[in-house]
Write a protein that holds these residues in place. Sequence first.
Motif, PDB file in Angstrom:
ATOM      1  N   LEU A 105     -20.206 -34.105 -43.676  1.00 13.51           N
ATOM      2  CA  LEU A 105     -21.512 -34.752 -43.710  1.00 13.51           C
ATOM      3  C   LEU A 105     -22.429 -34.088 -44.717  1.00 13.51           C
ATOM      4  CD1 LEU A 105     -23.501 -32.707 -42.051  1.00 13.51           C
ATOM      5  CD2 LEU A 105     -22.474 -33.790 -40.072  1.00 13.51           C
ATOM      6  N   ARG A 106     -23.527 -34.759 -44.940  1.00 14.10           N
ATOM      7  CA  ARG A 106     -24.521 -34.282 -45.890  1.00 14.10           C
ATOM      8  C   ARG A 106     -25.891 -34.317 -45.211  1.00 14.10           C
ATOM      9  NH1 ARG A 106     -25.234 -33.388 -51.050  1.00 14.10           N
ATOM     10  NH2 ARG A 106     -27.300 -33.805 -51.902  1.00 14.10           N
ATOM     11  N   ASP A 148     -23.903 -30.616 -48.655  1.00 16.10           N
ATOM     12  CA  ASP A 148     -22.618 -31.078 -48.118  1.00 16.10           C
ATOM     13  C   ASP A 148     -22.002 -30.036 -47.198  1.00 16.10           C
ATOM     14  OD1 ASP A 148     -22.443 -33.594 -49.508  1.00 16.10           O
ATOM     15  OD2 ASP A 148     -22.274 -32.387 -51.337  1.00 16.10           O
ATOM     16  N   ARG A 188     -26.055 -37.685 -43.204  1.00 14.60           N
ATOM     17  CA  ARG A 188     -25.188 -38.782 -43.642  1.00 14.60           C
ATOM     18  C   ARG A 188     -23.769 -38.398 -43.282  1.00 14.60           C
ATOM     19  NH1 ARG A 188     -25.042 -43.186 -47.090  1.00 14.60           N
ATOM     20  NH2 ARG A 188     -23.203 -43.399 -48.427  1.00 14.60           N
ATOM     21  N   GLU A 189     -23.187 -39.142 -42.377  1.00 13.77           N
ATOM     22  CA  GLU A 189     -21.821 -38.840 -41.947  1.00 13.77           C
ATOM     23  C   GLU A 189     -20.812 -39.565 -42.818  1.00 13.77           C
ATOM     24  OE1 GLU A 189     -22.230 -37.716 -37.213  1.00 13.77           O
ATOM     25  OE2 GLU A 189     -21.625 -39.758 -37.747  1.00 13.77           O
ATOM     26  N   HIS A 190     -19.765 -38.823 -43.164  1.00 16.23           N
ATOM     27  CA  HIS A 190     -18.638 -39.385 -43.907  1.00 16.23           C
ATOM     28  C   HIS A 190     -17.477 -39.479 -42.936  1.00 16.23           C
ATOM     29  CE1 HIS A 190     -20.731 -38.663 -47.730  1.00 16.23           C
ATOM     30  NE2 HIS A 190     -21.242 -37.646 -47.080  1.00 16.23           N
ATOM     31  N   TYR A 191     -16.973 -40.686 -42.749  1.00 17.68           N
ATOM     32  CA  TYR A 191     -15.935 -40.896 -41.742  1.00 17.68           C
ATOM     33  C   TYR A 191     -14.552 -40.805 -42.365  1.00 17.68           C
ATOM     34  CZ  TYR A 191     -20.058 -42.330 -39.276  1.00 17.68           C
ATOM     35  OH  TYR A 191     -21.312 -42.331 -38.733  1.00 17.68           O
ATOM     36  N   GLY A 220     -13.249 -43.493 -44.667  1.00 14.58           N
ATOM     37  CA  GLY A 220     -13.838 -43.697 -45.984  1.00 14.58           C
ATOM     38  C   GLY A 220     -15.262 -44.231 -45.956  1.00 14.58           C
ATOM     39  N   ASP A 221     -15.678 -44.730 -44.823  1.00 14.37           N
ATOM     40  CA  ASP A 221     -17.037 -45.237 -44.651  1.00 14.37           C
ATOM     41  C   ASP A 221     -18.025 -44.053 -44.581  1.00 14.37           C
ATOM     42  OD1 ASP A 221     -18.966 -47.163 -44.302  1.00 14.37           O
ATOM     43  OD2 ASP A 221     -18.487 -47.565 -42.194  1.00 14.37           O
ATOM     44  N   ALA A 222     -19.304 -44.351 -44.737  1.00  5.75           N
ATOM     45  CA  ALA A 222     -20.343 -43.327 -44.600  1.00  5.75           C
ATOM     46  C   ALA A 222     -21.617 -43.999 -44.125  1.00  5.75           C
ATOM     47  CB  ALA A 222     -20.590 -42.619 -45.930  1.00  5.75           C
TER      48      ALA A 222
END
Lengths: 139, 139, 78, 78
Positions: A47-48, A84, A124-127, A130-132
């Motif tokens: 995540l960021r 990040d 901001r979550e990065h799954y 590939g989604d975020a």
Amino acid sequence: MKRFALSAGPLDAIVLRQRLLDPAAGACASFEGWVRDHHQGRRVAGLRYEAYPELAEREGEAILAEAMTRFDLIAATCVHRLGDLAIGDLAVWVGASAAHRGPAFDACRWIIDEVKSRVPIWKREHYADGDAAWLHPGA
Amino acid sequence: MKRFALSAGPLDAIVLRQRLLDPAAGACASFEGWVRDHHQGRRVAGLRYEAYPELAEREGEAILAEAMTRFDLIAATCVHRLGDLAIGDLAVWVGASAAHRGPAFDACRWIIDEVKSRVPIWKREHYADGDAAWLHPGA
Amino acid sequence: MSLTVLYFASLRDAAGRDSEQLPLPASLPELYMQLRERYRFPLPKEKLRVAVDGEFVAWDTPPRAGSVVAFIPPVSGG
Amino acid sequence: MSLTVLYFASLRDAAGRDSEQLPLPASLPELYMQLRERYRFPLPKEKLRVAVDGEFVAWDTPPRAGSVVAFIPPVSGG
């Protein structure tokens, strides 16, 4: 010294803890928020964190100053990571020292609750798929 | 691995904290008991902890095992110092990790409360005036 | 027919020893009352817990030959 | 007569920019409603707080020329 800070680089829990030491302190409660690998059933890859730094520092300082008046503390501090982060990284650290454990625990929990509800920082979550997405709880 | 231990040598909060790390953990609450320089208005110069080790380890393990069932935890640990300690020394460390902060805080506090009330460890305070006394709260 | 008694903290200071062998008593409360009188322990039985062979037990547990009994004064760890 | 607007998180993504200069609006709610329409912000005003020059303010604070306005979507630190 500032009680609240944002940090672009990794947090060092040991260095932060040093700030709370005091011969009159008998108790220190701390909280660490770690990046975990799941959120509401989805696999999280990383995540960021972003902030509005000027306002976040002002709100953070206000929370820590209020904690010093609400609880019988010796010292308290909070640092929040930006940028990040990977799974397992330390995202936020809160510590409170006091003569006795009651106020140390109460303050530590109050501070993290307030930080999460008031300080302009966004995740901001990065799954894994590939989604975020930006998290805006309650929106 | 044992969740509760007695330690004749200094505690290292960093090493203890490592035990709680887990990719599924989003929260870690910890408590440190420090030797403070006063007790009920008297200046304290240092103290000594003694235990009935066999029974203390059994009770300590029972507390930590109960914490794992009472709270939604990922890991929990507690280590208590024995022997002679100076002002500022770390006397006891409790840590609990969980997916969320509520159970981590609740468990951490419950564990230290139980340890203080049930585990056969005794503190002998050495006062600045040369006096010394075993503490038997409620006696 | 004897058992071992362990002393901790203020009880050890008052008894002047860590442990001793004693004849098997009729009960654990009776044993504590004898020792309290002998060593002038300030704590009444009601303030203590008792352990046998490293486990807390009820005060009315019958004493067993060869066992290790510990009277546990109020604890002060943490 | 203009002010600067800062965008954060999902608002920045939707606006495609960090900030911009805009003509002085009649009010802060009006400014947000214009921007929401222009950039298709999903969040209604009721979900946001507003800050001027690095401090939270009430929505009915009169806009000032030269100030920096930020619309603060629900936060998610920690």
